[in-house]
Scaffold this active site. Structure first.
Site, short mmCIF file in Angstrom:
data_model
loop_
_atom_site.label_atom_id
_atom_site.label_comp_id
_atom_site.label_asym_id
_atom_site.label_seq_id
_atom_site.Cartn_x
_atom_site.Cartn_y
_atom_site.Cartn_z
N ARG A 157 0.85 -0.73 0.05
CA ARG A 157 -0.04 -0.45 0.31
C ARG A 157 0.59 1.40 0.14
NH1 ARG A 157 -2.47 -2.91 4.00
NH2 ARG A 157 -1.20 -2.67 5.34
N ARG A 178 7.52 -9.44 -4.41
CA ARG A 178 7.47 -10.44 -4.35
C ARG A 178 6.25 -10.99 -5.62
NH1 ARG A 178 6.98 -12.24 1.46
NH2 ARG A 178 5.19 -10.58 1.58
N ALA A 238 11.22 2.42 5.58
CA ALA A 238 10.79 1.46 5.36
C ALA A 238 11.51 0.69 6.64
CB ALA A 238 11.17 -0.28 5.04
N ARG A 239 12.35 0.05 7.59
CA ARG A 239 12.47 -0.43 8.64
C ARG A 239 14.27 -0.41 8.97
NH1 ARG A 239 8.75 0.43 11.34
NH2 ARG A 239 7.81 -0.96 12.58
N GLU A 268 17.85 1.45 16.27
CA GLU A 268 17.10 2.57 16.74
C GLU A 268 16.96 2.35 18.22
OE1 GLU A 268 13.92 3.22 13.98
OE2 GLU A 268 14.65 3.17 12.54
N HIS A 286 12.55 8.72 12.52
CA HIS A 286 10.96 6.99 11.68
C HIS A 286 10.22 8.29 12.42
CE1 HIS A 286 10.88 2.88 12.75
NE2 HIS A 286 9.14 4.22 11.93
#
Ligand code: GLV
Length: 325
Positions: A157, A178, A238-239, A268, A286
């Protein structure tokens, strides 16, 4: 009858506590000091539910310590802080907050794209340092965003929301995912599927929107950075862990790529301090989903999940249906 007990692990909006208070006996943490893993296990030991944030690790040791725990509702779309396998085995429901943060996160991705391409934070730091002595034709030259090729890694999304915003900049959009998007959605996003190799070598701007898992650990490392154009920029909201930060620092300092805009980091908040020495990086703590409305909606959605889960209903954003078995 005594009320079901829940813990809110960090500061949330008052209306979230009010709503939870209608259903539960709520322990909150409005002074917002993060619990250590031991403290978290202690405060959850007598609770049936928890509203958590992405830094609260819900792992085997914690679950073993908290036999009454039935539901843990993360105020985040990411849930790599959950050991879902153990949660499912122990019948603990886990939920996240998808959807409500897509727009804010995509907007912030664009803030990073523009700030990085146009060297905004570097120029501001220079101005604040009193260095601005006059206008120059060649001062802080950046790269054009209009017409540049955008490569989106992870076309969920948020990736799709980033792609839709690229239309205003007349950008060709490649995506790596993917699974391929349905043709109608590809058309709506004006995006063409590509292999990761193709995307990395052809894009002027590469932006990452894939969740973190064992599969995506260091998805972008030295080898992938070397495939990018020397003039390209990398955007990461993202992460932490999706990028090998040490490899990125090497790539940024040696000119393998031109610049990066980063909202997330490994380890982090104790990110690699070498980033601070680099001029060609835009750094944020973040905050991609951090608008008042979005963070409020995320917290309320997590609270609604908790209410549903502890009422014996299937929560709307259940991550581990196996836990219901
Ligand atoms: C924020 O990083 C989130 O996962 O929602």
């Amino acid at each position: 009858m005594s009320k079901v007990k829940v813990q809110v692990t960090r500061e949330v909006f008052d209306e979230v506590l009010d709503y939870l208070g209608e259903h539960f006996e709520v322990s909150s943490n409005q002074d917002d000091r993060p619990f250590t893993p031991t403290e978290l296990a202690q405060v959850l030991a007598d609770k049936q539910g928890a509203l958590t944030v992405l830094t609260d690790r819900i792992d085997e040791a914690l679950i073993a310590h908290c036999p009454q725990l039935k539901a843990v509702c993360n105020i985040a779309v990411g849930y790599n802080n959950f050991d879902l396998k153990t949660m499912s085995a122990r019948g603990v429901l886990g939920t996240n907050t998808p959807g409500v943060l897509d727009a804010a996160t995509a907007d912030f991705t664009w803030a990073l794209i523009l700030a990085t391409a146009r060297r905004l934070t570097e120029a501001e730091a220079w101005l604040r340092a009193g260095e601005w002595k006059g206008w120059k034709l060649k001062q802080f030259l950046g790269m054009d965003v209009q017409g540049a090729t955008l490569g989106i890694v992870g076309m969920g999304r948020i990736g799709q929301a980033v792609a839709k915003r690229a239309r205003g900049f007349d950008m060709p959009v490649l995506y790596y995912n993917r699974t391929r998007l349905a043709p109608a959605l590809e058309r709506e996003c004006h995006a063409r599927p590509a292999s990761l190799d193709e995307l990395l070598s052809q894009s002027d701007i590469v932006t990452l929107h894939t969740p973190y898992s064992a599969d995506s650990h260091h998805l972008i490392g030295a080898a992938q950075l070397a495939q990018m154009k020397k003039t390209a920029i990398l955007i990461h909201a993202a992460r932490g862990g999706v990028v090998d930060d040490a490899a990125l620092i090497t790539a940024l300092s040696s000119g393998t790529i031109a610049a990066a805009g980063l909202d997330v980091f490994e380890n982090e908040p104790k990110f690699n301090p070498e980033f601070l020495k680099l001029r060609n990086v835009v750094l944020a703590p973040h905050i991609a989903s951090a608008t008042t409305n979005t963070r409020r909606n995320m917290a309320m959605l997590a609270a609604r999940n908790l209410v549903a889960a502890l009422a014996g209903e299937r929560p709307p954003n259940l991550l581990n249906p196996d836990a219901l078995k």
